[in-house]
Design an enzyme around this catalytic site. Sequence first.
Site, PDB file in Angstrom:
ATOM      1  N   TRP A 161       0.828  -1.213   0.000  1.00 56.94           N
ATOM      2  CA  TRP A 161       0.000   0.000   0.000  1.00 56.94           C
ATOM      3  C   TRP A 161       0.858   1.256   0.000  1.00 56.94           C
ATOM      4  O   TRP A 161       0.533   2.243  -0.651  1.00 56.94           O
ATOM      5  CB  TRP A 161      -0.916   0.002   1.226  1.00 56.94           C
ATOM      6  CG  TRP A 161      -1.854   1.187   1.286  1.00 56.94           C
ATOM      7  CD1 TRP A 161      -3.114   1.270   0.766  1.00 56.94           C
ATOM      8  CD2 TRP A 161      -1.606   2.458   1.907  1.00 56.94           C
ATOM      9  NE1 TRP A 161      -3.660   2.507   1.021  1.00 56.94           N
ATOM     10  CE2 TRP A 161      -2.749   3.253   1.726  1.00 56.94           C
ATOM     11  CE3 TRP A 161      -0.521   2.991   2.595  1.00 56.94           C
ATOM     12  CZ2 TRP A 161      -2.841   4.562   2.200  1.00 56.94           C
ATOM     13  CZ3 TRP A 161      -0.602   4.293   3.065  1.00 56.94           C
ATOM     14  CH2 TRP A 161      -1.760   5.064   2.873  1.00 56.94           C
ATOM     15  N   HIS A 162       1.976   1.212   0.723  1.00 51.90           N
ATOM     16  CA  HIS A 162       2.785   2.419   0.862  1.00 51.90           C
ATOM     17  C   HIS A 162       3.557   2.769  -0.395  1.00 51.90           C
ATOM     18  O   HIS A 162       3.955   3.937  -0.550  1.00 51.90           O
ATOM     19  CB  HIS A 162       3.736   2.271   2.046  1.00 51.90           C
ATOM     20  CG  HIS A 162       3.098   2.607   3.356  1.00 51.90           C
ATOM     21  ND1 HIS A 162       2.402   1.687   4.112  1.00 51.90           N
ATOM     22  CD2 HIS A 162       3.017   3.773   4.039  1.00 51.90           C
ATOM     23  CE1 HIS A 162       1.943   2.274   5.205  1.00 51.90           C
ATOM     24  NE2 HIS A 162       2.292   3.533   5.187  1.00 51.90           N
ATOM     25  N   GLY A 163       3.801   1.828  -1.273  1.00 59.30           N
ATOM     26  CA  GLY A 163       4.494   2.220  -2.489  1.00 59.30           C
ATOM     27  C   GLY A 163       4.978   1.048  -3.320  1.00 59.30           C
ATOM     28  O   GLY A 163       5.128  -0.066  -2.827  1.00 59.30           O
TER      29      GLY A 163
END
Length: 465
Positions: A319-321
């Site tokens: 989700w973060h990258g």
Amino acid sequence: MVFSSEIFLFCFFPAALIGCLICRTTKLQNIWLLLLSIAFYAYGARKVVLVLIFSVFINWAIALLITGTESLKAKRWLLALDVVLNLSYLFYFKYYNFFRDNIQAITGHHSEFTRIALPIGISFFTFQALSYCIDVYRDKSLVQKSIVNVALYITFFPQLIAGPIVRFSTISKEIGKRSMNMEDFNDGVIRFTYGLGKKVLIANLMGIMADNIYAMDPAQISTGTAWLASIAYTFQIFFDFSGYSDMAIGLGRMFGFHFLENFNYPYISRSVSEFWRRWHISLSSWFRDYIYIPLGGNRRGAKRQIFNLAVVWLCTGVWHGANWTFILWGIIYGALIIGEKLIRFDKRNIPAPVGRIYTLLIVNFLWVLFRADNLSGATGMLKTMLGASGTGLWDKTAAFYLMENWSVLILALIVSVPLVRKLKENAAFAKFADIVRPFFVLLVLLLSVSFMVKGAYNPFIYFNF
């Protein structure tokens, strides 16, 4: 457009406020805020605003279809369609470049391709839209026939780009009917100003130091310099993101919306598990309610719980990258939390200072992985921090950055712990704090505006997610 900018503070926000005061009914205010929210996003995203509009329409329509059918099987298929559609465009915009690059690296066949631009805040508004449809399916939220209401919920400018991730059930009544009053407005101004101060007076200054040192070759800097960069980024990401959340909560309060808290002094945590109960609370609770619990949570035995936690933390990293640094970051956090669950770390009688030092060291090391552009950069910085690069413990660069930033580092340390909350338990201090608060808020606002006008460094880290 960012909250900590002159155009927002002196143009956009006054226009939004005046428009809401002119619009006497909630319905008219919703239309006005929706138009401004789309304009707010389009200011920086331009044509990519169509992705946001598509998300609104799809989730509004599918939620109506879910409610309109009696067949449970049909409801499930419609929900599955909604999840696939949302994750499809999230994958396309956020992960296409990453997968294409890795496929080329594995196959050895390199070719030019058009790189996909990442719409800012896409992970936030996608998760928010998904939660609406899932909650309608679960009968935890009433479906909205008005597309304006759904659109305002998904696009509302205070929390659109970097959260907090708001559940529809939290603000559904306020979307339908709310009032703007002086008490909420006063509380909102104070909360917004504190968030602005966190961002401009601490996060931006810490960010300059962190960026300057991270731009250096880690094999050429001292251990002290590397630790200063790591500590600076640890403070930067906290005050950047919690500052944004404070501003979002404050803005929402001014317009009659009450968002839930997103941070609760995470750097005083005594375990990694506690850290994630205090950090980015809206994301942690989203993964808990929509992935961990549906997978079975802790109800199906220890092995299944370990699997469920592993899935959640892999998803958290992704989700973060779209980078191996984020994926590894999520996997390591998952392993640490699983380990703490297995040994019942939170139940053990570990002295508070020991627990806090253990947690801060882990969080600090993992922020290095989070911040680095690639795995080799993270490895190089961590080696230098551990004194394994042979560059010495201290140098003139470390002395320079410490002398330049010691006051901000001390301020960051003080503000990152609940010192004022503790002092307010004393009646005399609480009375004094009430007297000086208006002057303190005004001082923070004036200093923040002054730094905004003079400085050019003003990014928000979580805009990239």
